[in-house]
Motif scaffolding. Structure first.
Motif, short mmCIF file in Angstrom:
data_model
loop_
_atom_site.label_atom_id
_atom_site.label_comp_id
_atom_site.label_asym_id
_atom_site.label_seq_id
_atom_site.Cartn_x
_atom_site.Cartn_y
_atom_site.Cartn_z
N PHE A 1 12.92 -0.01 -3.99
CA PHE A 1 13.74 0.87 -5.53
C PHE A 1 13.88 2.46 -5.13
O PHE A 1 13.74 2.44 -4.02
N GLU A 2 14.92 2.49 -6.34
CA GLU A 2 15.62 3.82 -6.21
C GLU A 2 14.83 5.02 -6.56
O GLU A 2 14.85 6.13 -6.13
N THR A 3 13.76 4.72 -7.38
CA THR A 3 13.21 5.82 -8.80
C THR A 3 11.65 5.63 -8.31
O THR A 3 10.72 4.49 -8.26
N GLU A 4 11.14 6.71 -8.29
CA GLU A 4 9.73 6.70 -8.86
C GLU A 4 9.27 6.36 -9.90
O GLU A 4 8.60 5.49 -10.10
N PHE A 5 10.27 5.95 -10.28
CA PHE A 5 9.94 4.60 -12.57
C PHE A 5 9.67 3.85 -11.67
O PHE A 5 8.28 3.04 -11.98
N ALA A 6 9.95 2.54 -10.54
CA ALA A 6 9.74 1.63 -10.27
C ALA A 6 9.08 1.61 -8.95
O ALA A 6 7.60 0.71 -9.61
N ARG A 7 8.87 2.35 -8.65
CA ARG A 7 7.62 2.67 -7.38
C ARG A 7 6.35 2.99 -7.88
O ARG A 7 5.41 1.74 -7.34
N HIS A 8 6.27 3.60 -8.30
CA HIS A 8 4.86 4.01 -9.54
C HIS A 8 4.25 3.08 -10.41
O HIS A 8 3.36 3.15 -10.23
N ALA A 9 5.32 2.59 -10.82
CA ALA A 9 5.10 0.98 -11.56
C ALA A 9 3.63 0.01 -11.31
O ALA A 9 3.26 -0.39 -11.30
N LEU A 10 4.08 -0.22 -9.56
CA LEU A 10 4.04 -1.05 -9.28
C LEU A 10 3.42 -1.47 -7.73
O LEU A 10 2.00 -2.05 -7.56
N ALA A 11 3.42 0.08 -7.30
CA ALA A 11 2.51 1.30 -6.04
C ALA A 11 1.24 0.43 -6.12
O ALA A 11 0.18 -0.14 -5.28
N HIS A 12 0.52 0.78 -7.21
CA HIS A 12 -1.33 0.89 -6.95
C HIS A 12 -2.09 -0.19 -7.44
O HIS A 12 -2.79 -0.76 -6.26
N SER A 13 -1.56 -0.63 -8.38
CA SER A 13 -1.59 -2.21 -8.25
C SER A 13 -1.86 -3.96 -7.76
O SER A 13 -1.99 -4.46 -7.70
N MET A 14 -0.41 -3.37 -7.42
CA MET A 14 0.07 -4.11 -6.34
C MET A 14 -0.72 -3.97 -5.25
O MET A 14 -1.21 -5.54 -3.90
N SER A 15 -0.79 -3.05 -4.10
CA SER A 15 -1.83 -2.71 -3.24
C SER A 15 -3.50 -2.92 -3.89
O SER A 15 -4.10 -3.69 -3.01
N LEU A 16 -4.05 -2.90 -4.96
CA LEU A 16 -5.38 -3.49 -5.80
C LEU A 16 -5.78 -5.02 -5.27
O LEU A 16 -5.92 -5.69 -4.96
N MET A 17 -4.61 -5.76 -6.93
CA MET A 17 -4.42 -7.16 -6.13
C MET A 17 -4.73 -7.97 -4.34
O MET A 17 -4.83 -8.03 -4.83
N PHE A 18 -3.87 -7.61 -3.81
CA PHE A 18 -3.62 -7.43 -2.58
C PHE A 18 -4.63 -7.50 -1.91
O PHE A 18 -5.60 -8.46 -1.24
N ASN A 19 -5.33 -6.65 -2.12
CA ASN A 19 -6.30 -6.06 -1.52
C ASN A 19 -7.60 -7.33 -2.62
O ASN A 19 -8.76 -7.49 -1.46
#
Length: 378
Positions: free
Chosen positions: A213-231
């Motif tokens: 992703f090019e922007t913090e808009f996209a990265r921040h939208a997914l990073a936290h929840s995806m990490s919690l989902m996988f764990n």
């Protein structure tokens, strides 16, 4: 604390606030030779959550707009207590700032030494040093055996109410058998564990995909929840909730809208492929409904009633806890819950009562140890 206006009817526990621990803060508590490494970086140039050799943040090379975010930090217990009082918060649970990124440290001995130093600093300088300030022990995932020793060392400290398990940049997802010593020690100590994520660009899954992703808009939208989902998925896949039935677990800083998705999706998989997870005694939704969740960053749908529906879908009335993420720029004010479409009874639970139950504390912040509970029940 005397509260007025919209706060007076609610006892508020904030399940996620951050203090700004620095290399110079931890030096007196750090073992040699790692203390020398901290001394060497006291004067290095640093940015918010990016101190070379201490907080390895890799999400740079992005535009900096005029004004930008207010990169505020909390540096003393007095400052934190004053700011929490202004927000109407009675009790707060403390996480670190820079060491949110400790899972990305490649050297096991250094990570463990920093975790030991932070825990000693937390107990000595922060936890219970002002009214309503409670701490979580930092468990370095690089050395689970040492982390278990830390839990056993501090398990009876009045100011310690749980164990923080870092998810940001984690190379081996929580649930792997290597982490058994941490889960065993926490369960035996009666301390809950809290999985907390943070945005980082790292070779660890799922953070390695964020570089697309090019922007913090996209990265921040997914990073936290995806990490919690996988764990969460790894914990369920490996049967951690079955093997440690008395261990309370919470997922923080990913919002809550992902929770019903995981509950329904995993139940669907379980119906078709339960032979792969024969150790599970019940469908995944059963365990998901018994986990706890921090609200920040709370979803704020156009229709406030939609938030109540999300919580209803995972039966979260008794397992959802208010979290502000103070003092980070995207923190949630308690009014995010107060102004929601939830009933007053559910607001009261989310703002404080659920957290008191999860952390096993009373309204004075006192830990409800087993002998205390017997006294109350008798």
């Amino acid at each position: 604390m005397i509260k007025k206006g919209q706060y007076e009817d609610f006892f508020i526990v904030d399940a996620d606030v951050h203090i700004n621990e620095t290399p110079e803060d931890l030096i007196p508590y750090c073992d040699l030779p790692w203390r020398k490494a901290l001394e060497a970086i006291v004067n290095v140039p640093r940015r918010y959550l990016n101190i070379p050799g201490f907080a390895p943040q890799f999400s740079g090379n992005r535009p900096f707009w005029p004004g930008g975010f207010d990169k505020k930090t909390v540096n003393t217990p007095d400052q934190l207590r004053e700011e929490l009082t202004e927000l109407g918060i009675d009790i707060a649970i403390i996480f670190p700032d820079n060491l949110l990124l400790i899972a990305t440290f490649p050297q096991r001995e250094y990570a463990a030494a920093l975790a030991r130093a932070y825990n000693a600093y937390l107990v000595d300088q922060w936890a219970d040093k002002r009214e309503g300030l409670k701490g979580l022990l930092l468990a370095a995932p690089q050395d689970p055996v040492d982390a278990a020793r830390e839990i056993n060392k501090y398990k009876d400290e009045e100011g310690i109410v749980g164990v923080y398990l870092p998810c940001g940049g984690l190379h081996t997802l929580w649930g792997h058998e290597m982490y058994n010593p941490i889960f065993e020690a926490a369960e035996a100590a009666g301390l809950p564990v809290i999985f907390h994520s943070v945005l980082t660009l790292n070779t660890a899954f799922p953070f390695n995909g964020l570089e697309q992703f090019e922007t913090e808009f996209a990265r921040h939208a997914l990073a936290h929840s995806m990490s919690l989902m996988f764990n969460m998925l790894r914990l369920i896949e490996t049967g951690v909730p079955v093997r440690y039935p008395n261990l309370k677990m919470c997922f923080i800083e990913g919002g809550i809208s992902w929770v019903p998705y995981m509950s329904m999706r995993l139940d669907k998989e379980y119906m078709e492929r339960r032979r792969y997870v024969q150790h599970l005694e019940k469908p995944p939704s059963h365990y998901i409904k018994n986990f706890y969740y921090g609200t920040q960053p709370i979803e704020e749908p156009e229709n406030p009633g939609d938030l109540a529906k999300v919580i209803e879908l995972y039966e979260g009335e008794n397992t959802t806890m208010f979290a502000s993420d103070w003092p980070h720029h995207d923190f949630d004010h308690p009014r995010a819950i107060l102004n929601s479409g939830l009933s007053k009874e559910v607001k009261r639970k989310i703002l404080g009562e659920n957290a008191l139950a999860f952390f096993d504390i009373d309204r004075q912040g006192k830990r409800m140890r087993s002998h205390d509970k017997k006294g109350i029940l008798s």
